[in-house]
Design an enzyme around this catalytic site. Structure first.
Site, PDB file in Angstrom:
ATOM      1  N   SER A 139       0.822  -1.196   0.000  1.00  0.00           N
ATOM      2  CA  SER A 139       0.000   0.000   0.000  1.00  0.00           C
ATOM      3  C   SER A 139       0.858   1.248   0.000  1.00  0.00           C
ATOM      4  O   SER A 139       1.863   1.328   0.706  1.00  0.00           O
ATOM      5  CB  SER A 139      -0.915   0.019   1.232  1.00  0.00           C
ATOM      6  OG  SER A 139      -1.548   1.280   1.355  1.00  0.00           O
ATOM      7  N   CYS A 140       0.450   2.228  -0.790  1.00  0.00           N
ATOM      8  CA  CYS A 140       1.108   3.534  -0.786  1.00  0.00           C
ATOM      9  C   CYS A 140       1.162   4.110   0.626  1.00  0.00           C
ATOM     10  O   CYS A 140       2.114   4.804   0.982  1.00  0.00           O
ATOM     11  CB  CYS A 140       0.338   4.463  -1.719  1.00  0.00           C
ATOM     12  SG  CYS A 140       0.763   6.202  -1.610  1.00  0.00           S
ATOM     13  N   PHE A 141       0.136   3.806   1.441  1.00  0.00           N
ATOM     14  CA  PHE A 141       0.025   4.407   2.766  1.00  0.00           C
ATOM     15  C   PHE A 141       0.645   3.542   3.866  1.00  0.00           C
ATOM     16  O   PHE A 141       0.481   3.828   5.045  1.00  0.00           O
ATOM     17  CB  PHE A 141      -1.445   4.687   3.092  1.00  0.00           C
ATOM     18  CG  PHE A 141      -1.979   5.894   2.360  1.00  0.00           C
ATOM     19  CD1 PHE A 141      -1.881   7.162   2.902  1.00  0.00           C
ATOM     20  CD2 PHE A 141      -2.566   5.760   1.119  1.00  0.00           C
ATOM     21  CE1 PHE A 141      -2.350   8.276   2.229  1.00  0.00           C
ATOM     22  CE2 PHE A 141      -3.053   6.861   0.425  1.00  0.00           C
ATOM     23  CZ  PHE A 141      -2.935   8.121   0.987  1.00  0.00           C
ATOM     24  N   LYS A 155       0.626   9.277   7.967  1.00  0.00           N
ATOM     25  CA  LYS A 155       0.481   9.754   6.599  1.00  0.00           C
ATOM     26  C   LYS A 155      -0.983  10.014   6.261  1.00  0.00           C
ATOM     27  O   LYS A 155      -1.849   9.152   6.456  1.00  0.00           O
ATOM     28  CB  LYS A 155       1.065   8.692   5.664  1.00  0.00           C
ATOM     29  CG  LYS A 155       1.160   9.076   4.207  1.00  0.00           C
ATOM     30  CD  LYS A 155       1.962   8.021   3.460  1.00  0.00           C
ATOM     31  CE  LYS A 155       2.014   8.253   1.974  1.00  0.00           C
ATOM     32  NZ  LYS A 155       2.847   7.248   1.287  1.00  0.00           N
TER      33      LYS A 155
END
Length: 249
Positions: A139-141, A155
């Protein structure tokens, strides 16, 4: 000062349509030197993959069973679940920023200021003092990196870039509510614990798309030359809706 055209697109579009519009703005910025700030959303909710991300990391059968909209972005980075968010895109010449990294920092500085008007303190993640071993969360997060927007050390904005000639596209998600757990649910890989938060969680109340859009517009107000509801001709979505592109790696 970089004069910027503000494009408001609150109705919601498919993943393929949104990526086609952003790619079109990048092409226009590269061709003419114009700069754009587009604020939009996804409808239906969508799973987006980074341009160079391996499709084998994700379970296509599970994605199909859930009936998810899936798109591969023209930008890099990792997977994002787009549901309760405001999505932004900046397409502009690189030269006024002095470079891609400087552009990344400048855009995030304005986004942090916009988020701050809602009543929370947003900061930029520091750059690590030394190189760290590569980490590849799905995941980007899953983990912040230097220059990203944090609230309470977590974030709240995930962004990615791509360059075309003398212009660049940076787009990303400002999380209003919800979670990124769906990325974990359809991933074939073990997941790192999420490092994300949302504006609603931090403020203890629902946060709307419109109030965040208003804050972002104010953060760019000195540079905005025009503001309009974005009603483009139907975008050429064939490339971004083609399974050969989506599942190409």
């Amino acid at each position: 000062m970089l004069l910027t055209e503000l494009l408001l697109d609150p109705a919601g579009r498919s993943g393929a349509a949104n990526m086609a519009i952003d790619a079109g703005l990048l092409a226009e910025a590269a061709r003419t030197g114009r700069a754009f700030l587009r604020l939009y959303r996804f409808d239906p909710p969508c799973l987006s993959l980074g341009r160079n991300e391996a499709a084998a990391h994700y379970d296509q059968a599970a994605i199909a069973q859930r009936g998810l909209d899936v798109v591969r972005r023209p930008t890099g980075g990792r997977a994002v679940w787009h549901e309760y968010e405001l999505t932004y895109a900046v397409a502009a010449p690189i030269a006024p920023f002095g470079g891609l990294r400087a552009a990344y920092h400048a855009i995030h500085t304005r986004l942090a200021a916009a988020i701050g008007t809602l009543g929370v303190t947003a900061t930029l993640a520091p750059n690590p003092p030394t190189a760290r071993p590569p980490v590849r969360p799905s995941s980007c997060f899953a983990a912040p990196v230097g220059g990203e927007v944090l609230v309470g050390g977590r974030k709240v904005v995930g962004s990615a870039q791509v360059r075309e000639g003398r212009a660049f596209l940076q787009h990303g998600s400002i999380l209003l509510a919800g979670s990124q757990e769906l990325v974990t649910a359809v991933s074939r890989e073990p997941q790192a614990a999420s490092a994300a938060t949302t504006l609603s969680a931090e403020l203890g109340r629902p946060v709307t798309w419109q109030e965040v859009a208003d804050g972002v517009a104010r953060a760019w107000s000195d540079d905005i030359t025009s503001a309009a509801r974005y009603r483009p001709l139907p975008p050429a979505t064939a490339h971004f809706s083609d399974p050969v592109w989506t599942w190409r790696r």
